[in-house]
Scaffold this motif. Structure first.
Motif, PDB file in Angstrom:
ATOM      1  N   PHE A   1     -30.536 -20.471 -26.984  1.00 26.11           N
ATOM      2  CA  PHE A   1     -30.514 -21.853 -26.499  1.00 26.11           C
ATOM      3  C   PHE A   1     -29.302 -22.085 -25.601  1.00 26.11           C
ATOM      4  O   PHE A   1     -29.420 -22.651 -24.505  1.00 26.11           O
ATOM      5  N   ALA A   2     -28.121 -21.652 -26.056  1.00 26.69           N
ATOM      6  CA  ALA A   2     -26.887 -21.877 -25.298  1.00 26.69           C
ATOM      7  C   ALA A   2     -26.952 -21.190 -23.932  1.00 26.69           C
ATOM      8  O   ALA A   2     -26.623 -21.782 -22.904  1.00 26.69           O
ATOM      9  N   ARG A   3     -27.379 -19.946 -23.939  1.00 29.15           N
ATOM     10  CA  ARG A   3     -27.460 -19.184 -22.680  1.00 29.15           C
ATOM     11  C   ARG A   3     -28.451 -19.815 -21.713  1.00 29.15           C
ATOM     12  O   ARG A   3     -28.131 -20.074 -20.545  1.00 29.15           O
ATOM     13  N   ASP A   4     -29.664 -20.097 -22.194  1.00 27.61           N
ATOM     14  CA  ASP A   4     -30.708 -20.610 -21.309  1.00 27.61           C
ATOM     15  C   ASP A   4     -30.424 -22.043 -20.868  1.00 27.61           C
ATOM     16  O   ASP A   4     -30.844 -22.454 -19.775  1.00 27.61           O
ATOM     17  N   TYR A   5     -29.717 -22.795 -21.690  1.00 28.28           N
ATOM     18  CA  TYR A   5     -29.338 -24.161 -21.321  1.00 28.28           C
ATOM     19  C   TYR A   5     -28.458 -24.138 -20.075  1.00 28.28           C
ATOM     20  O   TYR A   5     -28.654 -24.919 -19.134  1.00 28.28           O
ATOM     21  N   LEU A   6     -27.486 -23.229 -20.065  1.00 32.58           N
ATOM     22  CA  LEU A   6     -26.595 -23.130 -18.909  1.00 32.58           C
ATOM     23  C   LEU A   6     -27.311 -22.533 -17.699  1.00 32.58           C
ATOM     24  O   LEU A   6     -27.089 -22.957 -16.566  1.00 32.58           O
ATOM     25  N   LEU A   7     -28.163 -21.553 -17.941  1.00 36.77           N
ATOM     26  CA  LEU A   7     -28.904 -20.949 -16.840  1.00 36.77           C
ATOM     27  C   LEU A   7     -29.824 -21.961 -16.162  1.00 36.77           C
ATOM     28  O   LEU A   7     -30.108 -21.861 -14.966  1.00 36.77           O
ATOM     29  N   ALA A   8     -30.289 -22.939 -16.931  1.00 33.51           N
ATOM     30  CA  ALA A   8     -31.180 -23.961 -16.375  1.00 33.51           C
ATOM     31  C   ALA A   8     -30.416 -25.083 -15.678  1.00 33.51           C
ATOM     32  O   ALA A   8     -31.023 -26.008 -15.145  1.00 33.51           O
ATOM     33  N   GLY A   9     -29.080 -25.009 -15.688  1.00 27.27           N
ATOM     34  CA  GLY A   9     -28.278 -26.000 -14.980  1.00 27.27           C
ATOM     35  C   GLY A   9     -27.510 -26.951 -15.868  1.00 27.27           C
ATOM     36  O   GLY A   9     -26.832 -27.858 -15.368  1.00 27.27           O
ATOM     37  N   GLY A  10     -27.602 -26.793 -17.204  1.00 29.33           N
ATOM     38  CA  GLY A  10     -26.845 -27.649 -18.107  1.00 29.33           C
ATOM     39  C   GLY A  10     -25.353 -27.362 -18.015  1.00 29.33           C
ATOM     40  O   GLY A  10     -24.947 -26.251 -17.654  1.00 29.33           O
ATOM     41  N   ASP A  11     -24.520 -28.363 -18.329  1.00 29.29           N
ATOM     42  CA  ASP A  11     -23.068 -28.151 -18.246  1.00 29.29           C
ATOM     43  C   ASP A  11     -22.499 -27.779 -19.607  1.00 29.29           C
ATOM     44  O   ASP A  11     -23.042 -28.138 -20.658  1.00 29.29           O
ATOM     45  N   VAL A  12     -21.403 -27.066 -19.580  1.00 33.09           N
ATOM     46  CA  VAL A  12     -20.835 -26.505 -20.801  1.00 33.09           C
ATOM     47  C   VAL A  12     -20.266 -27.583 -21.715  1.00 33.09           C
ATOM     48  O   VAL A  12     -20.228 -27.419 -22.943  1.00 33.09           O
ATOM     49  N   PHE A  13     -19.856 -28.733 -21.158  1.00 31.10           N
ATOM     50  CA  PHE A  13     -19.273 -29.789 -21.988  1.00 31.10           C
ATOM     51  C   PHE A  13     -20.343 -30.492 -22.825  1.00 31.10           C
ATOM     52  O   PHE A  13     -20.132 -30.806 -23.993  1.00 31.10           O
TER      53      PHE A  13
END
Length: 352
Positions: free
Chosen positions: A300-312
């Protein structure tokens, strides 16, 4: 002229505190001469932790970890019966045993393997428990010296358990589920919720129908079930919310009324370890070498960022106190790095 009454001499007040200190010292010295078996010492430790409000699951882990440690002692140090006999050398031998000799699934015929040695993270968890116990026994003056004082956690490789599933592995996992069976359908919903929200498995099995807000498409994790004891609300995708409600409806048809969403085939609240065992079986059937509930969280964490989500935002969803922990969760392999480079390289807009 009459003299003013004098204040009580300071030495008298000191005298009282000295008496009190001597009494405390005498009491502490008395503890040192008390020989405690590991069972007796464990009960003292557990009682103290219960008084501090420690959760039942953590208390249960304390008993398990001590049981495993005592099994080691009975095999290699049968004469060591009290905590006062515990030494740093014995603990180092225990670490080497866990790392090099202990079978990860000894006694479990369905999972027992020829390979030896536990994962570094597993060993460090057991050492953390032993460290807390030894520190408590030392502070309470049952030990003169802390045998864990110079024992350090094992170092982890940089490529550790922080990886998630590949898309191919997830497709293989879902393909072996026969959702015509209640248990398989329930497990599919669990996997999808893990993958959709990054929720921890120990939080998930405690989710109740009242924690869902269907209109807002959110799931609230109350403080009493959250790992960090802080309530948080996380978004849930519409399709996953629909499956959660469908599962709840099936629960009402098959079982006695209950607020819990994830139930066993007997209508009892599902345990995290039950799902871990079932996931392992699915992985074996799908030809996947490794599968744990926490891998869904990393995915979830990896794909969230790959999809454009921000780390904060990701930090808030995952309930990490330190953003450095969130960054460690995101392990990108070479293909992911190349894909992101192709999508976001500043040079690409000047090349036609």
């Amino acid at each position: 002229m009459s003299e003013k009454p004098r204040k009580a001499p300071v030495r008298e007040r000191k005298g009282k505190s000295l008496i009190k200190s001597r009494n405390a010292a005498t009491s502490s010295a008395a503890n040192i001469f008390i020989k405690l078996t590991f069972k007796e010492a464990l009960e003292l430790f557990v009682n103290a932790k219960k008084a501090e409000g420690m959760r039942p699951r953590t208390i249960s882990d304390y008993y398990k970890h001590m049981e495993w440690f005592q099994r080691f002692l009975s095999e290699f140090y049968p004469d060591v019966k009290t905590i006062q006999q515990l030494t740093a050398d014995i603990i180092r031998r225990y670490i080497n045993y866990l790392r090099d000799e202990r079978n990860p699934y000894a006694g479990n015929q369905a999972r027992e393997k020829d390979t030896k040695g536990l994962a570094i993270n597993t060993i460090n968890i057991r050492l953390r428990t032993l460290r807390a116990m030894c520190r408590f026994w030392t502070e309470e003056d049952y030990l003169v010296e802390n045998p864990m004082a110079k024992i350090k956690p094992l170092r982890k490789d940089t490529i550790d358990d922080m990886t998630g599933f590949t898309e191919k592995e997830l497709k293989a996992l879902f393909s072996v589920l026969d959702t015509r069976q209640y248990s398989n359908f329930r497990d599919k919903v669990i996997m999808l919720l893990l993958l959709d929200t990054g929720i921890r498995i120990n939080e998930l099995v405690n989710v109740q129908i009242s924690h869902l807000d269907v209109k807002r498409l959110t799931l609230t994790i109350p403080a009493e079930i959250a790992k960090n004891r802080k309530s948080r609300t996380i978004p849930v995708s519409r399709k996953v919310m629909k499956l959660l409600l469908e599962l709840h409806e099936e629960n009402k048809q098959y079982f006695e009324p209950t607020e819990f969403l994830f139930l066993t085939a007997y209508g009892d609240q599902m345990l995290a370890d039950t799902f871990r065992r079932r996931l392992w079986k699915y992985a074996e059937e799908a030809g996947i070498e490794r599968a744990t509930p926490h891998m869904f969280r990393h995915t979830f964490a990896r794909d969230y960022l790959l999809a454009g989500g921000d780390v904060f935002t990701l930090q808030l969803i995952l309930d990490h106190a330190d953003i450095a922990t969130t960054r460690r969760y995101v392990q990108m392999d070479e293909n992911h790095v190349k894909e992101q480079h192709q999508r976001f390289s500043p040079a690409s807009k000047y090349l036609k």
